[in-house]
Design an enzyme around this catalytic site. Structure first.
Site, PDB file in Angstrom:
ATOM      1  N   HIS B 173     -26.111  27.562  -3.508  1.00  0.00           N
ATOM      2  CA  HIS B 173     -26.569  28.951  -3.441  1.00  0.00           C
ATOM      3  C   HIS B 173     -27.728  29.126  -2.471  1.00  0.00           C
ATOM      4  O   HIS B 173     -27.838  30.129  -1.789  1.00  0.00           O
ATOM      5  CB  HIS B 173     -27.008  29.422  -4.838  1.00  0.00           C
ATOM      6  CG  HIS B 173     -25.976  30.258  -5.486  1.00  0.00           C
ATOM      7  ND1 HIS B 173     -25.450  29.988  -6.708  1.00  0.00           N
ATOM      8  CD2 HIS B 173     -25.342  31.356  -5.052  1.00  0.00           C
ATOM      9  CE1 HIS B 173     -24.543  30.884  -7.006  1.00  0.00           C
ATOM     10  NE2 HIS B 173     -24.454  31.728  -6.014  1.00  0.00           N
ATOM     11  N   ARG B 280     -21.342  39.054  -5.337  1.00  0.00           N
ATOM     12  CA  ARG B 280     -21.734  38.127  -6.398  1.00  0.00           C
ATOM     13  C   ARG B 280     -22.819  38.776  -7.242  1.00  0.00           C
ATOM     14  O   ARG B 280     -23.799  39.276  -6.697  1.00  0.00           O
ATOM     15  CB  ARG B 280     -22.319  36.850  -5.793  1.00  0.00           C
ATOM     16  CG  ARG B 280     -21.439  36.168  -4.787  1.00  0.00           C
ATOM     17  CD  ARG B 280     -22.126  34.883  -4.313  1.00  0.00           C
ATOM     18  NE  ARG B 280     -21.287  34.174  -3.388  1.00  0.00           N
ATOM     19  CZ  ARG B 280     -21.378  34.246  -2.066  1.00  0.00           C
ATOM     20  NH1 ARG B 280     -22.310  35.017  -1.524  1.00  0.00           N
ATOM     21  NH2 ARG B 280     -20.562  33.571  -1.308  1.00  0.00           N
ATOM     22  N   ARG B 316     -17.528  40.801  -8.443  1.00  0.00           N
ATOM     23  CA  ARG B 316     -17.134  39.648  -9.232  1.00  0.00           C
ATOM     24  C   ARG B 316     -18.004  39.558 -10.473  1.00  0.00           C
ATOM     25  O   ARG B 316     -19.229  39.626 -10.371  1.00  0.00           O
ATOM     26  CB  ARG B 316     -17.283  38.366  -8.410  1.00  0.00           C
ATOM     27  CG  ARG B 316     -16.823  37.122  -9.177  1.00  0.00           C
ATOM     28  CD  ARG B 316     -16.917  35.894  -8.323  1.00  0.00           C
ATOM     29  NE  ARG B 316     -18.302  35.517  -8.087  1.00  0.00           N
ATOM     30  CZ  ARG B 316     -18.668  34.506  -7.300  1.00  0.00           C
ATOM     31  NH1 ARG B 316     -17.757  33.795  -6.657  1.00  0.00           N
ATOM     32  NH2 ARG B 316     -19.934  34.212  -7.134  1.00  0.00           N
ATOM     33  N   GLU B 417      -9.417  29.749  -7.612  1.00  0.00           N
ATOM     34  CA  GLU B 417     -10.342  28.707  -7.177  1.00  0.00           C
ATOM     35  C   GLU B 417     -10.186  27.435  -7.998  1.00  0.00           C
ATOM     36  O   GLU B 417     -10.865  26.452  -7.759  1.00  0.00           O
ATOM     37  CB  GLU B 417     -11.793  29.208  -7.225  1.00  0.00           C
ATOM     38  CG  GLU B 417     -12.203  29.789  -8.558  1.00  0.00           C
ATOM     39  CD  GLU B 417     -13.591  30.406  -8.531  1.00  0.00           C
ATOM     40  OE1 GLU B 417     -14.400  30.037  -7.676  1.00  0.00           O
ATOM     41  OE2 GLU B 417     -13.864  31.281  -9.380  1.00  0.00           O
ATOM     42  N   ASN B 440     -14.400  27.404  -1.700  1.00  0.00           N
ATOM     43  CA  ASN B 440     -15.434  26.396  -2.000  1.00  0.00           C
ATOM     44  C   ASN B 440     -15.099  25.616  -3.264  1.00  0.00           C
ATOM     45  O   ASN B 440     -15.090  24.387  -3.267  1.00  0.00           O
ATOM     46  CB  ASN B 440     -16.804  27.054  -2.175  1.00  0.00           C
ATOM     47  CG  ASN B 440     -17.304  27.706  -0.907  1.00  0.00           C
ATOM     48  OD1 ASN B 440     -16.598  27.710   0.101  1.00  0.00           O
ATOM     49  ND2 ASN B 440     -18.491  28.262  -0.942  1.00  0.00           N
ATOM     50  N   ASP B 441     -14.830  26.353  -4.339  1.00  0.00           N
ATOM     51  CA  ASP B 441     -14.512  25.668  -5.585  1.00  0.00           C
ATOM     52  C   ASP B 441     -13.122  25.045  -5.532  1.00  0.00           C
ATOM     53  O   ASP B 441     -12.913  23.952  -6.056  1.00  0.00           O
ATOM     54  CB  ASP B 441     -14.608  26.633  -6.778  1.00  0.00           C
ATOM     55  CG  ASP B 441     -16.030  26.700  -7.321  1.00  0.00           C
ATOM     56  OD1 ASP B 441     -16.836  25.827  -6.944  1.00  0.00           O
ATOM     57  OD2 ASP B 441     -16.323  27.603  -8.114  1.00  0.00           O
ATOM     58  N   ARG B 451     -19.698  19.057  -3.979  1.00  0.00           N
ATOM     59  CA  ARG B 451     -20.136  19.385  -2.623  1.00  0.00           C
ATOM     60  C   ARG B 451     -21.643  19.295  -2.447  1.00  0.00           C
ATOM     61  O   ARG B 451     -22.141  19.298  -1.330  1.00  0.00           O
ATOM     62  CB  ARG B 451     -19.644  20.790  -2.264  1.00  0.00           C
ATOM     63  CG  ARG B 451     -20.122  21.816  -3.254  1.00  0.00           C
ATOM     64  CD  ARG B 451     -19.305  23.088  -3.163  1.00  0.00           C
ATOM     65  NE  ARG B 451     -19.950  24.111  -3.997  1.00  0.00           N
ATOM     66  CZ  ARG B 451     -19.503  25.327  -4.183  1.00  0.00           C
ATOM     67  NH1 ARG B 451     -18.392  25.705  -3.609  1.00  0.00           N
ATOM     68  NH2 ARG B 451     -20.132  26.172  -4.932  1.00  0.00           N
ATOM     69  N   CYS B 488     -12.162  34.310   0.378  1.00  0.00           N
ATOM     70  CA  CYS B 488     -13.602  34.335   0.543  1.00  0.00           C
ATOM     71  C   CYS B 488     -14.023  32.872   0.534  1.00  0.00           C
ATOM     72  O   CYS B 488     -13.206  31.988   0.490  1.00  0.00           O
ATOM     73  CB  CYS B 488     -14.291  35.160  -0.543  1.00  0.00           C
ATOM     74  SG  CYS B 488     -13.924  34.658  -2.207  1.00  0.00           S
TER      75      CYS B 488
END
Lengths: 101, 574
Positions: B173, B280, B316, B417, B440-441, B451, B488
C-alpha cells in the site's frame, strides 16, 4: 452510610464540566477519605475519577447532585460546592493543587 | 533528510509470562517519567502563560495518575500479557472513543487530550524521540525502516521530495500510495540505513528502484538531465488529456483510474481518465481509531462522485485484514501465521455484517448522485457472492422502509483475484454484472509468492504463462455471458502488457492515475490485429521470462515505429 450528605449544584461556565473542572473536582474530592459521588439524573459516578466525571457529559446549567458518606462527608461536599460556586477559577485550582500529595 | 521518521509503532503486543513483572516495572517508570515532564510543563505554562494554561497540563497529569486508569492498564499487562505499549494504547484509545461518542462536541475534542497522553506514554516507553513528520520546515528525503500507508498519505507534498524504505514490497500500500501522490519512492530495498548519515546527498530513482548515496558529480549531472527529460515527457503526455483512448484502427478502450482518496479524482480528470475503475475504501478505516460511521462513508463517496461529474466509479467494499482495522473489528482478529490467507476483505465483511451494512447503505445512498457500481473483493466461492448479495438485498429493504433516498439498481460486480474464482469464472459470470481482475492478488495466490517478501519477490511474475491462462479464462467467460470485464492492478499500468490485454479481448483498464496518459499513448500505437497477434504469440511461450522479454520487445518496437517523426528527448537514455 450513617453520615450521608447530599446537596445539589448547578454547572457553571459555558463549556460545562470539561477537562480542567473535572480534574479540579477529582483532585479536591481525593483529598477526603470518604466516598464522594456525583450524579446527573440516574447516572452516578465516583467524584475522585476524572474519566468518570467527564463521562457525566454535564453541560452548562446541568443540575448535579453531590453525595458523600463517611466521617468527613460534610467537609467534602462543602469543598466541592465551593469549587462549583467559584466557577472553577484559577485560585481554586492552586489551592487544590497544594492539597494534593 | 530524515532518519527513521515515523510515528509510534508498537513493537510487540504480547510479552511472555515470565516478563510480566519486569514489564510492570517498565510501565511504572514510564508513568513517572511522563508525570514529571507534565509537572514541568505545568509549571512553565503557569509562569509564562497563566494559570488557566497550566491547569490543562495539571488535568493531563490528573488523568495519568488516575488509579482506575492505572489499574486497567496494569490489569491487561498482568492478566493478558499485553506489552505495556499495547495495553496503554488500548485503554486510552477506549477512553478517547468513549468521549467522542458522548455527543458533546466540546468533550469530543477532549479525545485529543487523551490521545496526546497516549503518545507521551508510548514515547516514554519506547524511549525514542521522533522528529515530527508533520512539522517539516525544509525539503527532505525520508529514509526509514518502514512507513505505514497512513504516514505516507499524510506526508507534506511541498516538503517531501521522495522516500525510501527498507521494508515493504513494490505492490504494498505504501508503494501504491507513493504512486498516487506522485512521489519518487523506493520501497523495500533491504538494509541500507546503517550506511547513511544525516546530511549525505541521496538520489532516489523510483524508475529503477535504486537509492544512490553520496553520488559523484557525473552521476548528479546525469540525474539532473533525467529530471528535466521527465518533465518534458510529462508535458508531452499531458497533451493527450483530451484525446479519447483508441487503437489506431479506431477501437475505443476505456482507461480509468485507481484511487484511494477523494482528492485523487482530480489527478484522474487532469489526465483524461474515463472515470474511476477502482475506488479503494480502506482509508476510511485506517485514518482514525474508530470504525467509520455511515456519514463518513457517505461524505467520502459523495466527494468522489461529485468530482467525477457523471463519469462512472466502481466502489470496492472493505479489503483489509481484521488485524489492521481499529475499533470493534479487532474482536475478530487473531494472530495468523499467514494474513493473506486469513480473515480479511469480504470474509471479514461477511463476519461483521453490521459494519458491512453501514458501508453498503452509504454506497446506495451516494449512488443517487452519479454513476456508481459496487464491487466485492476476494470472492472465492459462489456461496460468498450470494451471501454478500443477500446482505445487499437486506440493506435495500431497510432503506426502502426508512424512506431514505437511494438507488436500488446499482450494478454489482466482483474482483476476480483468487484462482478459484478465475477457474469458476463461467459460473460467476451468470451472477454478477461485471468482473474486475485484480492481478496483484491473483498473481500472488496463483504463484504462491508473497509480493512483499524481498527473498521471493523476484518470483512474482505477471508474465507467467499460468497467469496468462487465468486471464484468458476470465475474459472469455465474461464475453460468453456478455458482461464487462476490467483489469485493475499494476499489470494494467505496465505498458508492455497493454498489447497482450487488448489482444485477449479487454476493452477496459483501470490503472494508477499517473499511468493514464502513458497507457493511452500505447493504445494509440496499436491496431487490434497487432494486439491479437501479440497475445497469441505470448500465449504460446512457456516461461515467464520469455513472455516478458517478448512483450517488452514488442511494445518498444511499436512505440519506435510510429514515433520516428516525433522529436523526443527522452529516448536517448542508453
Amino acid at each position: 452510610m450513617t453520615d450521608a450528605v447530599t446537596q445539589s449544584v448547578t454547572v457553571p461556565g459555558e463549556n460545562g464540566l470539561h477537562l480542567v473542572p473535572c480534574s479540579l473536582i477529582a483532585q479536591s474530592a481525593s483529598a477526603f477519605d470518604c466516598d464522594v459521588r456525583i450524579s446527573k439524573g440516574t447516572h452516578s459516578v465516583d467524584a475522585k475519577n476524572i474519566f468518570d466525571l467527564m463521562s457525566l457529559n454535564a453541560g452548562h446549567g446541568s443540575e448535579l447532585v453531590l453525595e458523600a458518606a463517611g466521617a468527613s462527608a460534610r467537609d467534602a461536599v462543602d469543598a466541592l460546592v465551593a469549587l462549583f460556586e467559584s466557577g472553577f477559577n484559577g485560585h481554586a485550582s492552586r489551592s487544590a493543587a497544594q492539597e494534593s500529595h | 533528510m530524515l532518519f527513521g521518521a515515523e510515528s509510534f509503532r508498537i513493537p510487540q503486543r504480547f510479552v511472555s509470562v515470565d516478563a510480566v513483572e519486569a514489564e510492570l516495572g517498565r510501565f511504572e517508570s514510564a508513568l513517572n517519567l511522563v508525570s514529571t515532564s507534565l509537572e514541568e510543563n505545568e509549571r512553565l505554562a503557569r509562569e509564562r502563560l497563566g494559570d488557566q494554561y497550566g491547569a490543562i497540563f495539571g488535568a493531563h497529569r490528573m488523568m495519568l495518575q488516575d488509579p482506575k486508569l492505572r489499574n486497567e492498564i496494569e490489569g491487561l499487562i498482568r492478566s493478558k500479557c499485553f506489552s505495556p505499549e499495547f495495553a496503554a494504547s488500548r485503554v486510552l484509545r477506549n477512553y478517547a472513543r468513549a468521549f467522542r461518542n458522548l455527543g458533546n462536541p466540546y468533550l469530543a475534542e477532549r479525545a485529543a487530550d487523551v490521545i496526546d497522553l497516549e503518545k507521551r506514554l508510548l514515547r516514554a516507553l519506547l524511549g525514542e524521540q521522533h522528529p515530527e513528520l508533520s512539522h517539516l520546515t525544509e525539503p527532505v528525503i525520508i529514509l526509514a525502516h518502514n512507513l505505514t500507508p497512513s504516514e505516507t498519505a499524510n506526508l507534506d507534498r511541498t516538503k517531501v521530495l521522495g522516500f525510501a524504505t527498507e521494508a515493504g514490497g513494490h505492490t504494498s500500500h505504501t508503494a501504491i500510495l507513493a504512486g498516487a501522490l506522485e512521489l519518487p519512492a523506493v520501497v523495500g530495498i533491504g538494509h541500507f540505513l546503517t550506511d547513511i548519515s544525516a546530511g549525505d546527498i541521496v538520489i532516489i530513482d523510483g524508475n529503477s528502484g535504486t537509492v544512490i548515496v553520496d553520488p559523484d558529480e557525473e552521476t548528479l549531472e546525469h540525474y539532473r538531465a533525467e529530471a528535466l527529460a521527465a518533465e518534458s515527457q510529462s508535458e508531452r503526455l499531458a497533451a493527450l488529456q483530451t484525446v479519447e483512448a483508441k487503437t489506431h484502427d479506431g477501437e475505443r478502450v476505456h482507461v480509468m483510474g485507481n484511487i484511494e482518496f477523494p482528492q485523487e479524482v482530480a489527478q484522474c480528470r487532469k489526465r483524461g481518465a474515463d472515470g474511476v475503475g477502482l475506488y479503494r475504501t480502506e482509508f476510511l478505516y485506517l485514518g482514525s481509531d474508530h470504525a467509520p460511521t455511515e456519514e463518513e462513508h457517505y461524505n467520502a463517496y459523495c466527494e468522489v462522485i461529485e468530482a467525477l461529474d457523471g463519469q462512472p466509479v466502481t466502489i470496492r467494499t472493505l479489503d483489509l485484514g481484521a488485524d489492521k482495522i481499529p475499533g470493534n473489528h479487532r474482536e475478530f482478529a487473531s494472530e495468523p501465521d499467514n494474513p493473506a490467507l486469513g480473515l480479511r476483505s469480504i470474509r471479514l465483511s461477511l463476519r461483521d455484517i453490521d459494519q458491512f451494512k453501514v458501508q453498503l447503505r452509504a454506497i446506495l445512498r451516494a449512488a443517487v448522485k452519479g454513476d456508481v457500481r459496487i464491487m466485492f473483493p476476494l470472492i472465492t466461492s459462489l456461496l460468498e457472492l450470494r451471501k454478500a448479495r443477500m446482505i445487499l438485498g437486506d440493506v435495500i429493504e431497510d432503506l426502502e422502509e426508512s424512506g431514505v433516498e437511494f438507488k436500488r439498481d446499482v450494478p454489482v460486480g466482483m474482483m476476480v483475484e483468487v484462482p478459484a474464482a478465475a477457474l469458476l469464472a463461467d459460473l460467476f459470470a451468470k451472477e454478477v454484472d461485471f468482473f474486475s481482475i485484480g492481478t496483484n492478488d491473483l498473481i500472488q495466490y496463483a504463484l504462491a509468492v508473497d509480493r512483499s517478501d524481498q527473498a521471493v519477490a523476484s518470483l512474482y511474475r505477471a508474465g507467467d504463462p499460468s497467469i496468462l491462462r487465468l486471464l484468458r479464462m476470465v475474459i472469455d467467460a465474461a464475453r460468453t455471458q456478455g458482461i464487462p470485464v476490467t483489469v485493475c492492478g499494476q499489470m494494467s499500468s505496465d505498458p508492455k502488457y497493454i498489447p497482450l490485454l487488448l489482444g485477449m479481448g479487454l476493452r477496459s483498464l483501470s490503472v494508477t492515475p499517473l499511468a493514464v496518459p502513458e497507457v493511452k499513448d500505447v493504445i494509440g500505437h496499436l491496431s487490434l490485429a497487432d494486439a491479437e497477434a501479440i497475445a497469441d504469440h505470448a500465449m504460446s511461450l512457456d516461461v515467464a521470462r520469455d513472455v516478458e522479454n517478448y512483450l517488452r520487445g514488442e511494445v518498444t518496437r511499436l512505440l519506435a515505429e510510429s514515433e520516428h517523426s516525433e522529436t523526443t528527448d527522452s529516448d536517448n537514455r542508453e
